[in-house]
Design an enzyme around this catalytic site. Structure first.
Site, PDB file in Angstrom:
ATOM      1  N   THR A  38      10.803   9.792   0.710  1.00 44.72           N
ATOM      2  CA  THR A  38      10.063   8.546   0.882  1.00 44.72           C
ATOM      3  C   THR A  38       9.171   8.524   2.114  1.00 44.72           C
ATOM      4  OG1 THR A  38      11.981   7.633   2.018  1.00 44.72           O
ATOM      5  CG2 THR A  38      11.805   7.205  -0.336  1.00 44.72           C
TER       6      THR A  38
ATOM      7  N   ARG B 160       5.328  -5.650   7.807  1.00 40.53           N
ATOM      8  CA  ARG B 160       4.395  -4.634   8.303  1.00 40.53           C
ATOM      9  C   ARG B 160       4.658  -3.317   7.590  1.00 40.53           C
ATOM     10  NH1 ARG B 160       1.960  -3.663  13.402  1.00 40.53           N
ATOM     11  NH2 ARG B 160       0.220  -2.229  13.047  1.00 40.53           N
TER      12      ARG B 160
ATOM     13  N   GLY C  73      16.683  10.776  -5.594  1.00 30.43           N
ATOM     14  CA  GLY C  73      18.053  10.341  -5.842  1.00 30.43           C
ATOM     15  C   GLY C  73      18.119   9.042  -6.612  1.00 30.43           C
TER      16      GLY C  73
ATOM     17  N   GLY D 274      11.958  -3.140   4.147  1.00 34.54           N
ATOM     18  CA  GLY D 274      11.942  -2.027   3.205  1.00 34.54           C
ATOM     19  C   GLY D 274      11.207  -2.362   1.924  1.00 34.54           C
TER      20      GLY D 274
ATOM     21  N   THR E  26       2.426   6.445   2.518  1.00 28.11           N
ATOM     22  CA  THR E  26       3.749   6.627   1.919  1.00 28.11           C
ATOM     23  C   THR E  26       4.248   5.324   1.298  1.00 28.11           C
ATOM     24  OG1 THR E  26       4.802   6.206   4.064  1.00 28.11           O
ATOM     25  CG2 THR E  26       4.346   8.491   3.501  1.00 28.11           C
TER      26      THR E  26
ATOM     27  N   GLU F 298      12.565  -0.530  -3.274  1.00 27.38           N
ATOM     28  CA  GLU F 298      13.072  -1.085  -4.533  1.00 27.38           C
ATOM     29  C   GLU F 298      12.126  -2.101  -5.167  1.00 27.38           C
ATOM     30  OE1 GLU F 298      16.468   0.212  -4.530  1.00 27.38           O
ATOM     31  OE2 GLU F 298      15.952   0.858  -2.515  1.00 27.38           O
TER      32      GLU F 298
ATOM     33  N   ILE G 129      14.746  11.107   1.693  1.00 27.32           N
ATOM     34  CA  ILE G 129      14.971  11.378   0.265  1.00 27.32           C
ATOM     35  C   ILE G 129      13.648  11.539  -0.484  1.00 27.32           C
ATOM     36  CG2 ILE G 129      17.206  10.240   0.306  1.00 27.32           C
ATOM     37  CD1 ILE G 129      15.916   7.818  -1.049  1.00 27.32           C
TER      38      ILE G 129
END
Length: 732
Positions: A461, A622, A232, A696, A628, A699, A459
């Site tokens: 990830t 972490r 996406g 996260g 992944t 990005e 999505i």
């Protein structure tokens, strides 16, 4: 917070294979367009062929008379649709709401027929007359103002004017289109009371809430399902007009309706990263200390909508300077609504900032890594808060060592391999930490399995896998015995999959839900029905899938399934919740950081430029699953190669149409363009942010990489590219 609370901490941080992998490679995974419902019809939008004007006439008679056609919806016969008062949507205007055309490709009608071919043929037969006006699809210019102050400290203008060393440069990034492999689609079903929408969505809960408001019904009457997504990149975060049209058609015709937009339609009807124009003014002392930083940017916008590419998001916290001013403005054009694209704001913003820092390093004759180290802040000077965890300096030093930066010869064109000129460049990167309210439910079954349910979505990830790892970390149940149910609004509400927010959002909810389920099992064991009757619940624990005394060894106790079966109970459950983290964000500056080091190879004789090697070091807290996680950064780097060297949506100034609206003419990076990649993570868990220390990383791998590439291009060629993408013509 103490990560040692985990019963099986080794389950976190393991490079576990994706638990959804077998379903994807076998074809068992069903994507939106795979759903075929009984009696299903097919819909095709009719798109405007002008970008500015109004509809003067609409002739649908020939289309309506064609074989298999059930309806042609337009403004005159479309049921009422409202604007959403809450939730997120980038194109707020309901589809077919008026006769004014504001961008090329705007939907003006919808044809519904028995087959996709019949619907397309009838859509082609709809005749639309326009009162057209000349469109404006031009890039923002230096004549347009940036009147809005985003961040300010000191007197940046005065400090710049008196600075011994100054840089004043403008950087631009073009319109980029997401081009996910899976096209946007909706399969809508209406049973006379409620809607079920199978969606290409990165946020099923928000999608439900917004669509319900626009359809004029309660959110309990809308169910949104998105089990798998074929990528996406932000383009599927919020609802688009086709989803509402499919729902309206299903209600009006009393049959399921599938609507899959074409590749060309994604270029005008489903968002894009807007064009940006950024002026950077840096002032410094001769020893490389920043005394002023000004970042003024223009973001292209549609005629009606509010989306802004927040290019200055990372600027105030990146480097120490007593004087800073970040300002912005919108440049409205006759284009479709822009939307988030991977790393919105910070990605084009870091391109400008990190390019300017490289130019300043050249002017000062200071190594680019050293310049950044000299300007490392002690706290976030944009808001005065301490960093929860910041290890950018270590990223820079470790990346330089892994890359071999000490061998870099600073002169332009000084490094060669035969006929090839090598260029070495680098850039820092950053992305803010985000969290959203999240609920989860964990159920432990009498067959020894577990199930986690949450209305977030995967999505591509690795969310399925990471959630299973969290359940395993508290129960010891192997991953292949854990079912993860996602992507359905009938499940406990979860976060959108965007902004690198999902992982940090569901960590507290998943752990709390698992612990509450384990507690329910321990309470059962301590009851009259269990083997530990009369034992205080606090003295019981679950290890390796067994309920036992907390002080006993790993092999002690009773297997979970045996316990539940003996008690005559099929399952026990627990619920968990996580908040949005705003209280923490008022106390700390919470972000991720990293550094990219890039080698380009320039062959002047054949005018061939290639990114040959990239070393990236990320400080992302972490990493719950390095496999992944590394895949996320590697994919972002390759996407950055596309951003720096290939991608640009071109508009026809006469019609306003995107001219290269296909994958033959819109060039994206392929395997052949991918460089050798060396991705590593620092291991600094951010326990302020959550119990396992995870932030996260979706990005951050894209932030800064384009600047690192163009900085390397300068080192090889002496040409400073300030307008992306790099063109061979620039280098000749």
């Amino acid at each position: 917070m103490d990560h040692l609370r985990l019963a099986h901490p080794d389950a976190i941080g393991q490079p576990s294979p994706r638990i959804d992998g077998p379903a994807k490679v076998s074809g068992a995974a069903r994507y939106t367009a795979d759903f075929m419902l009984p009696g299903m019809l097919h819909a095709v939008p009719v798109c405007a062929t002008i970008a500015h004007g109004r509809i003067a006439s609409l002739d649908i008679e020939a289309a309506r008379a064609m074989p298999g056609v059930h309806a042609v919806l337009h403004r005159g016969n479309r049921p009422p649709l409202a604007r959403a008062a809450s939730g997120s949507i980038d194109e707020a205007r309901p589809p077919l709401d008026d006769d004014i055309i504001r961008y090329y490709g705007q939907y003006v009608a919808l044809v519904v027929a028995d087959t996709p071919q019949q619907a397309q043929a009838a859509a082609n037969a709809v005749r639309v007359g326009y009162a057209a006006q000349p469109p404006d699809v031009s890039p923002p210019s230096d004549e347009e103002d940036t009147p809005n102050v985003e961040s300010e400290r000191g007197d940046a203008a005065a400090a710049y004017d008196s600075a011994p060393v100054r840089l004043d440069a403008v950087y631009t990034t073009p319109v980029e289109t997401h081009n996910s492999m899976e096209l946007h689609a909706c399969v809508a079903e209406y049973d006379g009371r409620a809607y079920t929408l199978y969606e290409t969505s990165q946020g099923v809960v928000n999608h439900r809430d917004v669509v319900a408001q626009m359809l004029g019904t309660g959110k309990e009457n809308v169910r949104v399902i998105s089990h798998y997504l074929g990528s996406g990149f932000g383009g599927k975060l919020w609802p688009w007009a086709h989803s509402l049209l499919a729902a309206v058609a299903a209600r009006q015709l009393g049959r399921p309706v599938k609507l899959v937009i074409s590749r060309a339609m994604t270029f005008h009807s489903a968002g894009h990263r807007p064009y940006t124009r950024q002026r950077m003014r840096l002032g410094a002392t001769p020893d490389g200390r920043l005394v002023s930083l000004q970042h003024h940017y223009l973001s292209q916008a549609s005629q009606l909508d509010k989306y802004r590419e927040r290019c200055g998001e990372a600027t105030p916290r990146m480097y120490s300077t007593p004087n800073l001013r970040v300002c912005w403005g919108l440049a409205r054009r006759h284009v479709g609504a822009p939307t988030s694209m991977r790393g919105p704001g910070a990605v084009p913003g870091m391109y400008a900032l990190e390019s300017a820092m490289d130019e300043l390093a050249v002017a000062l004759q200071i190594d680019p890594v050293e310049l950044r180290l000299r300007n490392e802040p002690r706290l976030d000077e944009g808001n005065g808060l301490p960093f929860s965890s910041r290890h950018l300096s270590e990223c820079l030093r470790q990346g330089a060592e892994r890359f071999g930066w000490q061998r870099r010869q600073p002169g332009v064109g000084a490094m060669r391999q035969g006929d090839v000129v090598l260029g070495w460049g680098m850039a820092s990167c950053s992305w803010l930490a985000l969290r959203m309210p999240t609920d989860a439910r964990v159920t432990l079954h009498d067959d020894g399995t577990a199930r986690l349910a949450c209305a977030t979505q995967d999505i591509g990830t690795g969310t399925y896998t990471v959630l299973a790892q969290l359940v395993s970390a508290e129960t010891g149940i192997p991953l292949d015995r854990i079912q993860v149910s996602l992507g359905d609004t009938q499940l406990p509400p979860g976060p959108v999959s965007g902004g690198s927010a999902a992982t940090a959002s569901f960590v507290p909810a998943a752990l709390e839900a698992t612990r509450n389920a384990v507690r329910a099992a321990c309470e059962l064991a301590a009851s009259a029905a269990g083997p530990y009757v009369g034992t205080p619940v606090r003295d019981l624990a679950m290890r390796a899938g067994r309920i036992r005394l907390a002080a006993d060894g790993a092999d002690a106790g009773m297997p979970l399934g045996q316990l539940l079966a003996a008690a005559g109970v099929a399952s026990v459950s627990g619920d968990g919740h996580g908040d949005n983290g705003k209280a923490l964000k008022r106390q700390y500056s919470i972000n991720s950081y990293g550094a990219h080091f890039v080698e380009v190879a320039w062959h002047p004789a054949t005018a061939r430029l290639r990114v040959s090697r990239v070393v990236t070091v990320i400080d992302g807290g972490r990493i719950l699953n390095p496999r992944t996680g590394r895949n996320q950064i590697e994919g972002a780097i390759v996407m950055g190669v596309g951003m720096a060297m290939l991608e640009q949506t071109h508009y026809d100034s006469r019609s306003g149409a995107p001219m290269n609206s296909n994958l033959a003419d819109y060039i994206v990076a392929t395997h052949a363009d991918a460089p050798r990649l060396d991705v590593s993570f620092l291991d600094y868990p951010d326990y302020i942010w959550n119990e396992v220390g995870a932030r996260g990383i979706g990005e951050i791998g894209l932030a800064g990489i384009a600047a690192a590439i163009t900085n390397a291009v300068y080192h090889a060629t002496g040409v400073r590219v300030r307008d992306l993408p790099v063109r061979i013509e620039d280098l000749l």
